[in-house]
Design an enzyme around this catalytic site. Structure first.
Site, PDB file in Angstrom:
ATOM      1  N   ASP A 156       0.858  -1.190   0.000  1.00  0.00           N
ATOM      2  CA  ASP A 156       0.000   0.000   0.000  1.00  0.00           C
ATOM      3  C   ASP A 156       0.892   1.237   0.000  1.00  0.00           C
ATOM      4  O   ASP A 156       2.103   1.135   0.226  1.00  0.00           O
ATOM      5  CB  ASP A 156      -0.900   0.007   1.252  1.00  0.00           C
ATOM      6  CG  ASP A 156      -1.788   1.242   1.325  1.00  0.00           C
ATOM      7  OD1 ASP A 156      -2.422   1.582   0.307  1.00  0.00           O
ATOM      8  OD2 ASP A 156      -1.854   1.894   2.389  1.00  0.00           O
ATOM      9  N   CYS A 216     -10.918   3.334  -0.232  1.00  0.00           N
ATOM     10  CA  CYS A 216      -9.509   3.598   0.057  1.00  0.00           C
ATOM     11  C   CYS A 216      -9.229   2.788   1.313  1.00  0.00           C
ATOM     12  O   CYS A 216     -10.005   2.863   2.284  1.00  0.00           O
ATOM     13  CB  CYS A 216      -9.297   5.098   0.317  1.00  0.00           C
ATOM     14  SG  CYS A 216      -7.650   5.465   0.974  1.00  0.00           S
ATOM     15  N   THR A 217      -8.155   2.025   1.286  1.00  0.00           N
ATOM     16  CA  THR A 217      -7.916   1.107   2.409  1.00  0.00           C
ATOM     17  C   THR A 217      -7.544   1.839   3.697  1.00  0.00           C
ATOM     18  O   THR A 217      -7.533   1.237   4.766  1.00  0.00           O
ATOM     19  CB  THR A 217      -6.830   0.072   2.044  1.00  0.00           C
ATOM     20  OG1 THR A 217      -5.669   0.764   1.548  1.00  0.00           O
ATOM     21  CG2 THR A 217      -7.330  -0.900   0.995  1.00  0.00           C
ATOM     22  N   TYR A 272      -0.667   8.701  -2.431  1.00  0.00           N
ATOM     23  CA  TYR A 272      -0.634   8.459  -3.878  1.00  0.00           C
ATOM     24  C   TYR A 272      -1.790   9.201  -4.581  1.00  0.00           C
ATOM     25  O   TYR A 272      -1.705   9.492  -5.773  1.00  0.00           O
ATOM     26  CB  TYR A 272      -0.798   6.957  -4.168  1.00  0.00           C
ATOM     27  CG  TYR A 272       0.448   6.103  -3.979  1.00  0.00           C
ATOM     28  CD1 TYR A 272       1.610   6.600  -3.391  1.00  0.00           C
ATOM     29  CD2 TYR A 272       0.441   4.772  -4.399  1.00  0.00           C
ATOM     30  CE1 TYR A 272       2.732   5.792  -3.225  1.00  0.00           C
ATOM     31  CE2 TYR A 272       1.553   3.954  -4.244  1.00  0.00           C
ATOM     32  CZ  TYR A 272       2.705   4.465  -3.656  1.00  0.00           C
ATOM     33  OH  TYR A 272       3.797   3.662  -3.498  1.00  0.00           O
ATOM     34  N   GLY A 273      -2.855   9.439  -3.829  1.00  0.00           N
ATOM     35  CA  GLY A 273      -4.093   9.986  -4.425  1.00  0.00           C
ATOM     36  C   GLY A 273      -3.921  11.190  -5.335  1.00  0.00           C
ATOM     37  O   GLY A 273      -4.533  11.252  -6.397  1.00  0.00           O
ATOM     38  N   CYS A 328      -4.339  -1.295  -2.065  1.00  0.00           N
ATOM     39  CA  CYS A 328      -4.442   0.158  -2.253  1.00  0.00           C
ATOM     40  C   CYS A 328      -5.350   0.356  -3.461  1.00  0.00           C
ATOM     41  O   CYS A 328      -5.052  -0.137  -4.556  1.00  0.00           O
ATOM     42  CB  CYS A 328      -3.054   0.729  -2.523  1.00  0.00           C
ATOM     43  SG  CYS A 328      -3.042   2.475  -2.945  1.00  0.00           S
ATOM     44  N   THR A 371      -5.997   3.108  -5.042  1.00  0.00           N
ATOM     45  CA  THR A 371      -5.393   4.027  -5.997  1.00  0.00           C
ATOM     46  C   THR A 371      -4.428   3.270  -6.914  1.00  0.00           C
ATOM     47  O   THR A 371      -4.442   3.444  -8.135  1.00  0.00           O
ATOM     48  CB  THR A 371      -4.659   5.145  -5.219  1.00  0.00           C
ATOM     49  OG1 THR A 371      -5.555   5.659  -4.232  1.00  0.00           O
ATOM     50  CG2 THR A 371      -4.202   6.246  -6.126  1.00  0.00           C
TER      51      THR A 371
HETATM   52  N1  DGL Z   1      -4.748   3.216   0.763  1.00  0.00           N
HETATM   53  C1  DGL Z   1      -4.706   3.923  -0.490  1.00  0.00           C
HETATM   54  C2  DGL Z   1      -5.957   3.601  -1.288  1.00  0.00           C
HETATM   55  O1  DGL Z   1      -6.621   2.626  -0.995  1.00  0.00           O
HETATM   56  C3  DGL Z   1      -4.456   5.365  -0.196  1.00  0.00           C
HETATM   57  C4  DGL Z   1      -3.955   6.132  -1.345  1.00  0.00           C
HETATM   58  C5  DGL Z   1      -3.140   7.353  -1.054  1.00  0.00           C
HETATM   59  O2  DGL Z   1      -1.990   7.189  -0.642  1.00  0.00           O
HETATM   60  O3  DGL Z   1      -3.608   8.465  -1.345  1.00  0.00           O
HETATM   61  O4  DGL Z   1      -6.290   4.262  -2.242  1.00  0.00           O
END
Ligand code: DGL
Length: 269
Positions: free
Chosen positions: A9, A183-184, A41-42, A72, A74
């Site tokens: 993730d 989102c996890t 990452y979003g 994840c 994303t």
């Molecule tokens: N846990 C990621 C997801 O499920 C978070 C993404 C991020 O870092 O913005 O999208």
């Protein structure tokens, strides 16, 4: 030597999936990688997310995993197909499992999806939901404020409540009875999200369904771990290991050992 399941993730969010894998498949050894140095990452471009995901998968492959779980949303939206085309072991994402769970639960047929900007922009949930049910009404909302709160360990505070209410309070005006936490990281905020949305809206995290899918695939491939040995999981993160460890221990309810990353994470920005 038991082959592990590798879970990745952008940070601590994938621990919500790891916890469910530990519960449903207690014999399986997990290697977890959280890219906390480059989270979130979003807001990043799809190309960058794919590149980061490849780099982590390349790192995890040295542990000879029997499966990769992209925990994840994303990275699943941007890079699942890419990773599947590059390696031969099974690669599981978190979007289809969450969509399946929502379609199984909704009675009104109106399903909400909250996620990062990149996940919502990709339309991946909308597509997955429509493939399962042609007349589902999908209401999507990006919540860029949530991941930074979780990565700081700020799960329940006035700031958290205010951020959640201003991001999704307006969704209460829709006839939705099911809200996908796309989102996890968001299950960490589930109590506050539930407080804002009200009791009548069921929250779906893809963790349960994803763990079930992992079980099914390993069973089909005759790759389930055997024996009574308690597996020793390994946790890596690219950022501050103390912060990661403290959040992980809180969430998992057990002591964990961090393994230092022997890899200079490229392109931190
Ligand atoms: N846990 C990621 C997801 O499920 C978070 C993404 C991020 O870092 O913005 O999208």
């Amino acid at each position: 030597m038991q082959q592990p399941i590798a879970i990745l993730d952008s940070g601590v969010g994938g621990l919500t999936v790891a916890k469910e894998v530990m519960r449903q498949l207690p014999r399986e050894k997990i290697i977890y990688f959280g890219d906390t140095a480059r989270t979130p990452y979003g807001p990043r471009s799809s190309e960058e997310i794919v590149r980061f995901t490849r780099e982590i998968v390349d790192y995890l492959i040295q542990f000879n995993p029997k499966m990769i779980v992209i925990a994840c949303n994303t990275a699943t939206a941007a890079g699942l197909d890419d990773i599947r085309s590059r390696i031969t072991i099974p690669v599981v994402g978190v979007i289809n499992p969450g969509a399946r769970a929502a379609i199984g639960l909704t009675v009104t047929g109106c399903v909400g999806v909250i996620g990062t900007e990149a996940t919502i922009k990709s339309g991946a949930y909308e597509q997955a939901l429509r493939e399962l049910s042609t007349n589902v009404q999908v209401v999507s909302e990006a919540c860029p404020g949530f991941v930074p709160l979780v990565e700081k360990g700020n799960f329940r505070s006035t700031e958290t409540y205010d951020t959640v209410r201003s991001s999704i309070g307006h969704l209460r005006h829709f006839p939705m009875d099911t809200l996908i936490l796309g989102c996890t990281h968001y299950p960490f905020l589930a109590d506050t999200i539930s407080e804002v949305m009200g009791q009548s809206v069921k929250l779906i995290s893809s963790a349960d369904e994803t763990a079930r899918e992992i079980n099914t695939i390993l069973q089909e491939k005759n790759k389930l771990a055997r024996g009574d040995k308690v597996p020793l999981h390994q946790f890596f993160c690219s950022g501050n290991p103390l912060l990661f460890k403290s959040i992980a221990q809180q969430w998992l309810g057990e002591h964990i050992q961090m393994t230092p990353v022997v890899w200079q994470v490229p392109n931190i920005s």
